[in-house]
Design a protein around this motif. Structure first.
Motif, PDB file in Angstrom:
ATOM      1  N   LEU A  72      -0.785  -6.058  -1.404  1.00  0.00           N
ATOM      2  CA  LEU A  72       0.011  -7.393  -1.507  1.00  0.00           C
ATOM      3  C   LEU A  72       0.639  -7.062  -0.349  1.00  0.00           C
ATOM      4  N   PHE A  73       1.329  -5.522  -0.734  1.00  0.00           N
ATOM      5  CA  PHE A  73       2.151  -5.397   0.823  1.00  0.00           C
ATOM      6  C   PHE A  73       1.833  -5.606   1.940  1.00  0.00           C
ATOM      7  N   VAL A  74       0.485  -4.621   2.379  1.00  0.00           N
ATOM      8  CA  VAL A  74      -0.339  -5.027   3.374  1.00  0.00           C
ATOM      9  C   VAL A  74      -0.694  -6.292   4.097  1.00  0.00           C
ATOM     10  N   SER A  79      10.739   7.320  -3.927  1.00  0.00           N
ATOM     11  CA  SER A  79      10.837   6.112  -4.798  1.00  0.00           C
ATOM     12  C   SER A  79      11.604   6.473  -6.013  1.00  0.00           C
ATOM     13  N   HIS A  80      12.321   5.713  -6.667  1.00  0.00           N
ATOM     14  CA  HIS A  80      12.840   5.326  -7.854  1.00  0.00           C
ATOM     15  C   HIS A  80      12.096   6.076  -9.313  1.00  0.00           C
ATOM     16  N   LYS A  81      11.241   6.119  -8.740  1.00  0.00           N
ATOM     17  CA  LYS A  81       9.602   5.998 -10.096  1.00  0.00           C
ATOM     18  C   LYS A  81       9.970   7.740  -9.883  1.00  0.00           C
ATOM     19  N   LYS A 131      -7.097  11.605  -4.617  1.00  0.00           N
ATOM     20  CA  LYS A 131      -7.873  10.925  -3.550  1.00  0.00           C
ATOM     21  C   LYS A 131      -7.328  10.205  -3.476  1.00  0.00           C
ATOM     22  N   GLY A 132      -6.579   8.909  -4.006  1.00  0.00           N
ATOM     23  CA  GLY A 132      -6.035   7.806  -3.833  1.00  0.00           C
ATOM     24  C   GLY A 132      -4.619   7.772  -3.370  1.00  0.00           C
ATOM     25  N   MET A 189       3.594   3.771  -5.479  1.00  0.00           N
ATOM     26  CA  MET A 189       3.459   2.450  -5.664  1.00  0.00           C
ATOM     27  C   MET A 189       1.622   1.855  -6.563  1.00  0.00           C
ATOM     28  N   SER A 190       1.800   1.017  -7.405  1.00  0.00           N
ATOM     29  CA  SER A 190       0.450   1.233  -7.268  1.00  0.00           C
ATOM     30  C   SER A 190      -0.668   0.645  -6.253  1.00  0.00           C
ATOM     31  N   THR A 191      -1.895   0.027  -6.695  1.00  0.00           N
ATOM     32  CA  THR A 191      -2.971  -0.158  -6.097  1.00  0.00           C
ATOM     33  C   THR A 191      -2.517  -1.807  -5.840  1.00  0.00           C
TER      34      THR A 191
END
Length: 526
Positions: free
Chosen positions: A16-18, A485-487, A416-417, A9-11
């Motif tokens: 937004l999820f959090v 993930s589907h990605k 790192k991310g 998932m992108s940052t």
């Protein structure tokens, strides 16, 4: 290779999820603070002293058209001619012109004795009071009373006298501890009648002092709080159930078999869905006295699986490839959790949930104190063990960070991310566990409401709805973020050839739900 959503998932989407999770958490707290009333209500009833000359088993009413013959005080001339066995203490629940409701869910009864000090009739040490108790019910004011239970119960009478025991202080009252008397697991009828008698002979009810009055404190759940609570369960139940089924569906699509961590996450979702089942709706139409025991079993199942999940979640990021994916590797931690849960469940069963005439907390040997102490020690040992495992996981990850400078910048930033997201989730897990313990302790010493301008904040209700919402949101977060993930990784050919050796060194080709899972396993193996 497809990874977990937490990695793919992108940052921006993750933030937004959090944000929405925190928004729902705040909303669940505000529902209890501003909308829900206090969880429980306590009403004190003064028992009426009825005369039963013939000592029959007829039901004696304290008020109404067919009320019993009464004595207002044991100092009255009529009372002095009576035998103690002729007196029946009658209590009608609820008060006149009101009625009980199934929305109240349960009812507790606590006895409070008013005992006057007399030099010739003092309360003996370690004395036990015997109560011949009967309970009846009806659903209208004209029908006959139906007996619900009849039992002879014994309770320890613990009283203190604040001043010196002299003739000058005769007539002063002892300070006696409230006596938990009974618990009803269902309030399926509108009216209840208690008839209590204190039988006296040469060995029974001797040395209990001069009883003047008996107060019965009835405690039941507020109907407004029940409606809020069931509404929250009705909302969360399909949400968590669908998320759990969706998660397992995504796991089954993988080419590899599910690992232990994925199985435990699925079990966590099932236990949360089990807790969310709004079976209270059915208790509105049926007299299910076992509902309290069922609710305790729901909570016990959730906490057992949740505590096991935390241990396995940390442990799977510490084990090497030979030890991973084996439940037996966590035998003593899981055993400790199961032991603590079993102790609490045994304590609950010994409380006599299904027998309304058995007190919640009574026993000569006070085994409940031992159970609570043992369970408390188990929880403390568990929490310390969890903190130690989290520290070891962070130390393991820190060791892996030393290899990142040799990678290209793009790969280094990606790892790192991923590691930062994992650490954030681990800290959130510890925070949830710590807040649960802290709020539980604060709830025991501070219970009530605060006033803020024109609004009344129900602290106890906010605590209950907030904690309930927090566990649902936490379980949903784990299920969603750790779902496959589907990605897929889309890398340029040149980048793949340049970084293949470094990624192989990090993961050693090991299969698992996330990159952190794979690289920590390699470090442990080394």
């Amino acid at each position: 290779m497809a990874g977990a959503i937490i990695e793919k998932m992108s940052t921006k989407k993750l933030v937004l999820f959090v944000f929405f999770i925190l928004l729902f958490q705040i909303f669940s707290i505000l529902v209890g603070a501003l909308i829900s009333p206090s969880p429980t209500t306590a009403i004190s009833y003064l028992a009426t002293k009825c005369i039963n000359f013939h000592r029959t088993r007829a039901w004696l009413m304290p008020w109404g058209s067919n009320r019993c013959q009464q004595v207002h005080s044991f100092d009255d001339p009529l009372a002095k001619t009576l035998d103690a066995n002729d007196i029946v203490f009658a209590v009608h629940v609820p008060l006149p012109n009101t009625e009980m409701s199934p929305w109240f869910q349960y009812m507790l009864a606590v006895l409070q004795f008013d005992i006057a000090f007399k030099m010739i009739n003092q309360i003996e040490d370690d004395v036990v009071i015997t109560i011949d108790a009967r309970l009846a019910y009806r659903d209208d004011m004209t029908s006959e009373w139906t007996t619900k239970f009849h039992s002879v119960e014994q309770r320890p009478l613990r009283c203190t006298f604040a001043v010196s025991k002299t003739y000058e202080n005769e007539g002063r009252f002892y300070h006696c501890d409230p006596i938990p008397f009974m618990e009803l697991g269902s309030v399926a009828h509108k009216y209840f009648l208690m008839n209590l008698r204190l039988p006296v002979n040469d060995t029974m009810n001797v040395g209990i002092g001069e009883i003047k009055d008996i107060h019965v404190v009835g405690i039941h759940q507020n109907g407004g709080f029940t409606k809020v609570w069931i509404s929250m369960k009705t909302v969360f139940s399909p949400w968590i159930s669908v998320a759990t089924v969706w998660y397992w569906y995504r796991i089954r699509l993988l080419a590899r078999p599910p690992v232990l961590l994925e199985k435990v996450i699925f079990a966590l979702g099932l236990s949360m869905a089990f807790l969310d089942m709004p079976v209270e709706w059915l208790s509105m139409g049926f007299e299910w006295t076992w509902m309290l025991l069922f609710e305790d079993a729901q909570q016990c199942a959730l906490y057992s699986v949740l505590f096991c999940f935390w241990i396995i979640f940390c442990g799977e990021h510490l084990m090497d490839q030979r030890q991973r994916n084996l439940l037996s590797a966590y035998w003593w931690q899981v055993g400790l959790v199961v032991f603590g849960s079993s102790v609490l469940l045994i304590f609950d069963l010994m409380c006599g949930r299904q027998n309304p005439g058995v007190s919640l907390f009574f026993s000569y040997l006070k085994p409940h104190i031992t159970f609570i102490i043992v369970a408390g020690i188990s929880v403390c040992l568990y929490f310390f063990s969890l903190c130690r495992m989290v520290h070891c996981v962070f130390r393991t990850i820190s060791g892996k960070l030393q290899q990142l400078p040799t990678m290209p910048e793009t790969r280094r930033l990606r790892y790192k991310g991923i590691i930062f997201r994992f650490k954030f989730l681990m800290l959130a897990t510890l925070t949830c566990a710590a807040l649960t313990i802290i709020f539980f302790i604060l709830n025991q010493v501070s219970e009530g409401h605060w006033h803020w301008g024109d609004y009344t904040l129900q602290v106890h209700s906010a605590f209950l709805t907030g904690i309930y919402g927090m566990w649902n949101l936490y379980v949903f977060t784990i299920i969603f973020l750790y779902a496959p993930s589907h990605k897929h990784n889309r890398k340029k050919l040149g980048d793949t050839q340049h970084t293949g050796s470094q990624e192989t060194q990090l993961t050693c080709g090991e299969q698992g739900p996330t990159e952190v899972y794979r690289i920590t396993g390699k470090v442990a193996e080394e």
